[in-house]
Enzyme design. Structure first.
Site, PDB file in Angstrom:
ATOM      1  N   CYS A  89       0.862  -1.173   0.000  1.00 39.54           N
ATOM      2  CA  CYS A  89       0.000   0.000   0.000  1.00 39.54           C
ATOM      3  C   CYS A  89       0.902   1.227   0.000  1.00 39.54           C
ATOM      4  CB  CYS A  89      -0.911  -0.019   1.221  1.00 39.54           C
ATOM      5  SG  CYS A  89      -2.042   1.368   1.213  1.00 39.54           S
ATOM      6  N   CYS A 234      -3.278   6.876  -5.008  1.00 41.95           N
ATOM      7  CA  CYS A 234      -2.991   5.445  -4.882  1.00 41.95           C
ATOM      8  C   CYS A 234      -1.542   5.134  -5.313  1.00 41.95           C
ATOM      9  CB  CYS A 234      -3.982   4.610  -5.702  1.00 41.95           C
ATOM     10  SG  CYS A 234      -3.860   2.847  -5.300  1.00 41.95           S
TER      11      CYS A 234
HETATM   12  O1  PYC Z   1      -1.800   3.775  -2.035  1.00 42.78           O
HETATM   13  O2  PYC Z   1      -1.309   1.774  -2.792  1.00 42.78           O
HETATM   14  C1  PYC Z   1      -2.081   2.579  -2.272  1.00 42.78           C
HETATM   15  C2  PYC Z   1      -3.427   2.111  -1.872  1.00 42.78           C
HETATM   16  C3  PYC Z   1      -3.967   0.878  -2.093  1.00 42.78           C
HETATM   17  C4  PYC Z   1      -5.250   0.909  -1.550  1.00 42.78           C
HETATM   18  C5  PYC Z   1      -5.461   2.156  -1.009  1.00 42.78           C
HETATM   19  N1  PYC Z   1      -4.329   2.875  -1.223  1.00 42.78           N
END
Ligand code: PYC
Length: 311
Positions: A89, A234
């Site tokens: 994550c 993300c």
């Molecule tokens: O930042 O990799 C990330 C992530 C995955 C799910 C929520 N954030």
């Protein structure tokens, strides 16, 4: 009957991370993927208690701090969410590093972290930014077309950035916060179609559109496995995007790619080639996080919702 759990909350570009610093399950020693499996098998209700309502919400990502097997690592970490476990994550790693600094466990500089999908290196910069050298990323399949219930054919790439993503450029959707409900429904249908027809493991769906903040190259909407959308751009999703850009020759090695999220927060991504012929890259994601709470959670077995409200 009563158990106390210490957590520290932060957010990375709006996306929350809840780090369990004491009171978590004892998963023993050994490789982190095996310890994650044990977490899931024997202590899954603890996961739900920490991130689900009434203490949390669908959007909270949990991070259980564990002893690393590799002693060159500052910590081991297992990420989890409202429905299960994450390989890696990116936003959570940035939140974890800022949390470890807040606790006085680390200073500025490079820190290795063990995760269930490999070791990542995170650098805490003197200005508070964090860069995560993520696990290797690659595009698994280009231009996969699936027939989506109620929508029709949708084409996207399947790529790994620490989790599996289906990345869609042509979707005709308005990527705005006002449209989140529709985007959620769209992505959920796409995910079901992808996993039924093409690839039974994609856990995140990522839509791209034009940026709205200065300097950004693209805006995204990322749907996580439990249906919540990522408030940040993300980290693993941006890594998957970098793998696709690299494979298409659309971004040079080490050139910055500023990825904007659906709420307007940004990460800066860069990549190095690990194996150009195989399309394997080493992605680096830079962002900021802020600690916003130190909490003692109380798990009282007499509480009918002690272990969280599970959907
Ligand atoms: O930042 O990799 C990330 C992530 C995955 C799910 C929520 N954030």
């Amino acid at each position: 009957m009563i158990r106390k759990v210490s957590v520290i909350d932060s957010h990375t570009g709006g996306e929350p991370t809840r780090v369990v610093i004491a009171g978590g399950p004892d998963l023993g020693t050994g490789p982190l993927d095996k310890r994650r499996d044990r977490f899931q098998r024997e202590f899954d209700r603890f996961r739900s208690a920490i991130v689900n309502e009434p203490r949390g919400s669908d959007v909270v990502v949990g991070a259980l701090l564990v002893e690393p097997e590799d002693k060159s690592c500052a910590a081991g970490v297992i990420f989890f969410n409202n429905v299960g476990y994450l390989g890696m994550c990116g936003h959570g790693t940035i939140g974890l590093i800022v949390t470890l600094a807040h606790m006085g466990r680390i200073q500025s500089g490079e820190h290795r972290l063990e995760t269930p999908v490999g070791i990542v290196t995170a650098t805490l910069h003197p200005n508070g930014e964090v860069s995560v050298d993520n696990v290797p990323g690659w595009r698994e399949r280009k231009a996969v077309t699936v027939d989506v219930d109620g929508i029709g054919p949708v084409t996207g790439d399947i790529a790994w950035g620490g989790n599996w993503f289906f990345l869609v450029e042509e979707h005709g959707q308005d990527l705005s916060l006002a449209n989140v409900e529709k985007l959620t429904d769209y992505c959920w249908r796409v995910r079901q179609a992808v996993n039924a027809q093409a690839f039974p493991e994609v856990d995140h769906v990522e839509l791209f559109g034009p940026p709205t903040v200065p300097g950004a190259r693209s805006r995204n909407f990322v749907q996580c496995p439990g249906k919540a959308y990522d408030r940040s751009p993300c980290g693993t999703g941006t890594s998957a995007k970098l793998a696709c850009l690299a494979a298409d020759g659309k971004l040079e090695e080490n050139a910055p790619w500023i990825q904007e999220s659906i709420i307007g927060s940004t990460f800066t991504g860069r990549f190095r080639w690990l194996d150009r012929a195989a399309g394997k890259i080493a992605p680096t994601i830079t962002g900021t996080a802020f600690v916003n709470a130190e909490i003692t959670q109380i798990l009282d077995e007499r509480d009918p919702f002690c272990w969280g409200i599970r959907s």
